[in-house]
Design an enzyme around this catalytic site. Structure first.
Site, PDB file in Angstrom:
ATOM      1  CG  HIS A  99       7.199  -1.740  -5.104  1.00 20.40           C
ATOM      2  ND1 HIS A  99       6.063  -1.567  -5.021  1.00 20.40           N
ATOM      3  CD2 HIS A  99       7.845  -0.523  -4.486  1.00 20.40           C
ATOM      4  CE1 HIS A  99       5.672  -0.594  -4.148  1.00 20.40           C
ATOM      5  NE2 HIS A  99       6.824   0.057  -3.864  1.00 20.40           N
TER       6      HIS A  99
ATOM      7  CG  ASP B 208       5.817  -4.711   5.060  1.00 19.87           C
ATOM      8  OD1 ASP B 208       6.827  -4.625   4.401  1.00 19.87           O
ATOM      9  OD2 ASP B 208       4.832  -3.962   4.429  1.00 19.87           O
TER      10      ASP B 208
HETATM   11  C1  GLA Z   1       4.726  -2.361   1.222  1.00 18.23           C
HETATM   12  C2  GLA Z   1       4.117  -3.842   1.211  1.00 18.23           C
HETATM   13  C3  GLA Z   1       5.405  -4.627   0.887  1.00 18.23           C
HETATM   14  C4  GLA Z   1       6.270  -4.559  -0.323  1.00 18.23           C
HETATM   15  C5  GLA Z   1       6.660  -3.029   0.038  1.00 18.23           C
HETATM   16  C6  GLA Z   1       7.479  -2.588  -1.219  1.00 18.23           C
HETATM   17  O1  GLA Z   1       5.606  -1.995   2.373  1.00 18.23           O
HETATM   18  O2  GLA Z   1       3.513  -3.996   2.447  1.00 18.23           O
HETATM   19  O3  GLA Z   1       4.639  -5.971   0.775  1.00 18.23           O
HETATM   20  O4  GLA Z   1       5.707  -4.737  -1.607  1.00 18.23           O
HETATM   21  O5  GLA Z   1       5.715  -1.861   0.232  1.00 18.23           O
HETATM   22  O6  GLA Z   1       8.858  -3.046  -1.325  1.00 18.23           O
END
Ligand code: GLA
Length: 388
Positions: A34, A170
């Site tokens: 996060h 991601d």
């Molecule tokens: C999800 C979101 C990412 C990131 C994570 C927490 O995977 O897609 O962008 O914020 O949660 O780290």
């Protein structure tokens, strides 16, 4: 037969043509949760679980989608890209919509989506579909997109078409992953550095609660808003602050009511960014032990301050906490279900999985699936003429 051969064969059966096949992997994140949408840092890596898309052009303006996982076909019209809400086709069509918005000319195409990234397990299966689609369409229609452009298109697709106000981690990882390396990514400047992640004698084990998280269902977006609220309060005293990346614990203490939810959210993020930077130092000194301890601290913060864990994730971390073969463990990804990531001594992996599976079943009545993740390359296009 390997996955690719099976996919190629299926494509030939459905569309009587050789497809272009693109592989885009899922991801792990060692530490830095996060933090991406707060302009901080993350430390992810692409893994050996991936989404494969097979595509070819059509003569009309239709998008003909098929997903193995759901055994379902969906047909969309490029001139009117409407889709049912919360449907898997959104990950593909969201990318198409972004290309259209940027005036890239594409015509109709067939696409089959396949792969082995478990859905809802916190390994970013949706980002992998979006990245694979962006990559495949760029190649198929010779759009000449750079990797970073594709990452941004994939992220926007998730935000606009799917409705999750996600950060960039991601997609960036799926696209830029490098074998045997983690990526230290600065989510503000997009500068990044690869750190070798030596896996001699240790393994990265993912333990899946089997609780499918549904991030889009508002909690994720709420966390993001709470962080922004915190920034707005801090800005009254420190106008130069643009995001939690620019904030220290002292500044938080001076500006935000300590017992408030917003304080807790911000405190976690500020501490997590520091933890990640210190963790990068550990990795450079090959000190996995200290790194692992930080992972446990991250879990605590995600549970108590950020409140994105769940009972099952906490049980999994508790179960391994006193095991000396486990150097670090924490929930991974957005939260509310999915996996924990564990750094485990290699010779203890099988026993750990066996014991944890039994204990988890005793405590929750649920099954636990486990994966040993191997760090792999990011998205790439595979040969159009793989022999079958
Ligand atoms: C999800 C979101 C990412 C990131 C994570 C927490 O995977 O897609 O962008 O914020 O949660 O780290």
């Amino acid at each position: 037969m390997c996955d690719i051969e099976r996919l190629q064969k299926l494509f030939r059966q459905m569309h009587h043509d050789d497809p272009l096949i693109v592989r885009a992997p899922g991801r792990i994140n060692l530490i830095g949760e996060h933090t991406d949408y707060n302009n901080g840092f993350v430390l992810p890596a692409a893994i050996d679980k991936a989404i494969y898309v097979a595509v070819n052009k059509r003569a009309d303006n239709k998008v003909y989608l098929y997903a193995e996982e759901f055994n379902e076909t969906f047909i969309a019209d490029l001139d009117n890209l409407r889709q049912p809400k919360f449907h898997w086709s959104g990950y593909v069509l969201g990318v198409v919509e972004q290309l259209q918005k940027r005036n890239f000319l594409i015509s109709g195409f067939n696409i089959i989506v396949d792969g082995d990234v478990p859905v809802g397990a916190g390994m970013a299966s949706s980002a992998a579909i979006e990245c694979a689609t962006a990559y495949a369409l760029s190649e198929l229609f010779e759009l000449g997109l750079s990797k970073l452009e594709m990452v941004k298109i994939a992220q926007k697709a998730e935000q606009e078409f799917v409705g999750l106000q996600c950060g960039i981690m991601d997609m960036f990882t799926s696209m830029f992953g490098k074998k045997d390396h983690v990526i230290c990514l600065d989510c503000r400047s997009y500068e990044y550095e690869y750190f070798p992640f030596k896996q001699d004698g240790i393994k990265i084990v993912l333990l899946n609660t089997s609780i499918k998280h549904s991030l889009a269902s508002s909690e994720y977006n709420t966390r993001r808003k709470q962080c922004e609220e915190g920034v707005a309060i801090i800005q009254q005293q420190y106008p130069h602050v643009q995001s939690l990346r620019d904030v220290t614990v002292e500044m938080l203490n001076a500006c935000i009511e300590k017992k408030s939810v917003v304080y807790n959210r911000c405190r976690f993020v500020v501490e997590e960014i520091d933890r990640l930077l210190a963790g990068c130092g550990d990795l450079q000194h090959n000190d996995i032990k200290t790194f692992g301890k930080r992972m446990f601290k991250t879990h605590d913060g995600l549970r108590k301050l950020y409140e994105v864990s769940c009972k099952e994730l906490d049980i999994l971390v508790e179960l391994v906490k006193t095991n000396t073969a486990v150097l670090g463990a924490r929930m991974m990804g957005g939260g509310f279900g999915g996996c924990t990531i564990n750094i485990v001594k290699e010779d203890a992996v099988e026993e750990l999985i066996y014991d944890t599976r039994n204990a988890y079943r005793d405590k929750t009545g649920m099954n636990l699936s486990a994966y040993v993740a191997v760090i792999e390359e990011g998205a790439k296009s595979l040969s159009r003429h793989v022999s079958v």
